[in-house]
Design an enzyme around this catalytic site. Sequence first.
Site, PDB file in Angstrom:
ATOM      1  N   TYR A  35      17.651  78.392 -40.435  1.00  0.00           N
ATOM      2  CA  TYR A  35      17.111  79.419 -41.324  1.00  0.00           C
ATOM      3  C   TYR A  35      17.639  80.775 -40.879  1.00  0.00           C
ATOM      4  O   TYR A  35      17.161  81.381 -39.938  1.00  0.00           O
ATOM      5  CB  TYR A  35      15.593  79.410 -41.314  1.00  0.00           C
ATOM      6  CG  TYR A  35      14.952  78.117 -41.747  1.00  0.00           C
ATOM      7  CD1 TYR A  35      15.665  77.172 -42.470  1.00  0.00           C
ATOM      8  CD2 TYR A  35      13.621  77.840 -41.435  1.00  0.00           C
ATOM      9  CE1 TYR A  35      15.078  75.986 -42.863  1.00  0.00           C
ATOM     10  CE2 TYR A  35      13.021  76.657 -41.834  1.00  0.00           C
ATOM     11  CZ  TYR A  35      13.754  75.727 -42.537  1.00  0.00           C
ATOM     12  OH  TYR A  35      13.162  74.550 -42.922  1.00  0.00           O
ATOM     13  N   SER A 181       7.982  71.881 -49.467  1.00  0.00           N
ATOM     14  CA  SER A 181       8.053  72.217 -50.905  1.00  0.00           C
ATOM     15  C   SER A 181       6.942  71.525 -51.705  1.00  0.00           C
ATOM     16  O   SER A 181       7.199  70.933 -52.760  1.00  0.00           O
ATOM     17  CB  SER A 181       9.429  71.842 -51.483  1.00  0.00           C
ATOM     18  OG  SER A 181      10.445  72.595 -50.878  1.00  0.00           O
ATOM     19  N   LEU A 183       4.828  72.829 -53.479  1.00  0.00           N
ATOM     20  CA  LEU A 183       4.635  73.545 -54.749  1.00  0.00           C
ATOM     21  C   LEU A 183       5.881  73.461 -55.622  1.00  0.00           C
ATOM     22  O   LEU A 183       6.090  74.287 -56.511  1.00  0.00           O
ATOM     23  CB  LEU A 183       4.267  75.007 -54.482  1.00  0.00           C
ATOM     24  CG  LEU A 183       2.972  75.217 -53.684  1.00  0.00           C
ATOM     25  CD1 LEU A 183       2.717  76.701 -53.455  1.00  0.00           C
ATOM     26  CD2 LEU A 183       1.789  74.591 -54.409  1.00  0.00           C
ATOM     27  N   GLY A 186       8.161  76.485 -55.764  1.00  0.00           N
ATOM     28  CA  GLY A 186       7.625  77.599 -56.528  1.00  0.00           C
ATOM     29  C   GLY A 186       7.339  77.293 -57.982  1.00  0.00           C
ATOM     30  O   GLY A 186       6.717  78.099 -58.682  1.00  0.00           O
ATOM     31  N   PHE A 188       5.223  75.221 -59.371  1.00  0.00           N
ATOM     32  CA  PHE A 188       3.800  75.149 -59.713  1.00  0.00           C
ATOM     33  C   PHE A 188       3.075  76.475 -59.505  1.00  0.00           C
ATOM     34  O   PHE A 188       1.897  76.587 -59.831  1.00  0.00           O
ATOM     35  CB  PHE A 188       3.124  74.032 -58.923  1.00  0.00           C
ATOM     36  CG  PHE A 188       3.584  72.662 -59.348  1.00  0.00           C
ATOM     37  CD1 PHE A 188       3.238  72.149 -60.582  1.00  0.00           C
ATOM     38  CD2 PHE A 188       4.404  71.900 -58.523  1.00  0.00           C
ATOM     39  CE1 PHE A 188       3.683  70.905 -60.994  1.00  0.00           C
ATOM     40  CE2 PHE A 188       4.850  70.648 -58.925  1.00  0.00           C
ATOM     41  CZ  PHE A 188       4.487  70.147 -60.163  1.00  0.00           C
TER      42      PHE A 188
END
Length: 316
Positions: A35, A181, A183, A186, A188
């Site tokens: 990251y 992830s 959601l 993003g 949802f």
Amino acid sequence: MSAFYGPPKPEPDMIKVIHYAISRGITHLDTSDFYGPHTNELLLGKALKEGIRQKVELATKFGIRPVDGKREICGDPAYVRAACEGSLKRLGVDSIDLYYQHRIDTSLPIEVTIGELKKLVEEGKIKYIGLSEASASTIKRAHAVHPITAVQLEWSLWTRDVEEEIIPTCRELGIGIVAYSPLGRGFFSSGPTLIENFSEGDFRKNLPRFQSENMEHNKNMYERVNVIASKKGCTPSQLALAWVHHQGNDVCPIPGTTKIENLNQNIGALSVKLSAEDMAELESIASAGIKGDRLPPGFDSWKTSDTPPLSTWKAT
């Protein structure tokens, strides 16, 4: 906070979010040396200097490295050790609680990589070993060398392929499940309008499910989830996150966020209780199907993580 979803966010703001999360009882922080690369570990290292290291379980990963602008997957023992030393230094800690192999190096047997991780456990540099995006057979072979504590995988209302073989394997072996992830990257949280706000450098622009021809179909799922959420008095994202919570006590979702208001909303999902009827209704919505793969072509995943037999490997 540091990569992939557009430009890196301001470091002081992100440290405030991390500190706030810990003050609200969040105890599990997940990062990776990829990251940034490296910048998110450095960020966490600064956040944890405030005397709060003992309040969290710290997870990071190794195994993906940028080489000449491309992703290279590596599980070589020497690299494993060097990567761990680098993460320890950037994070400013003596030991990593949970150390994942971020992606599986299919050029050498999984036993070779896990063997080196086992040595790091014995030396006290890491406490527990995890795998990410690993197939069922890879998980079993790794677990035979040293107990695997957690498997990280993508799992949400619109990503269900892991339920057929990987989830049962984890449960058979007593391995924890960390759902990334949860959601839907993003989806949802914002529904189909999400794609209108993608900034430059947001890798979701390349995800098949977010392409306009697929999103036209996929938006129906969001709309149906939104109807149930309204009845439950919660947001669609809280409902989607609650669905993951209800999969079992061995499941820990890791929704990412850069804003305190969204963090509070995620925490609020713990208060959303779903009945058997609610779960059945959500199941019917999910079973209607999603258009588009979850990853672009050529990306490494559990489907391509099998490694050669140990008998084929010769140490150099």
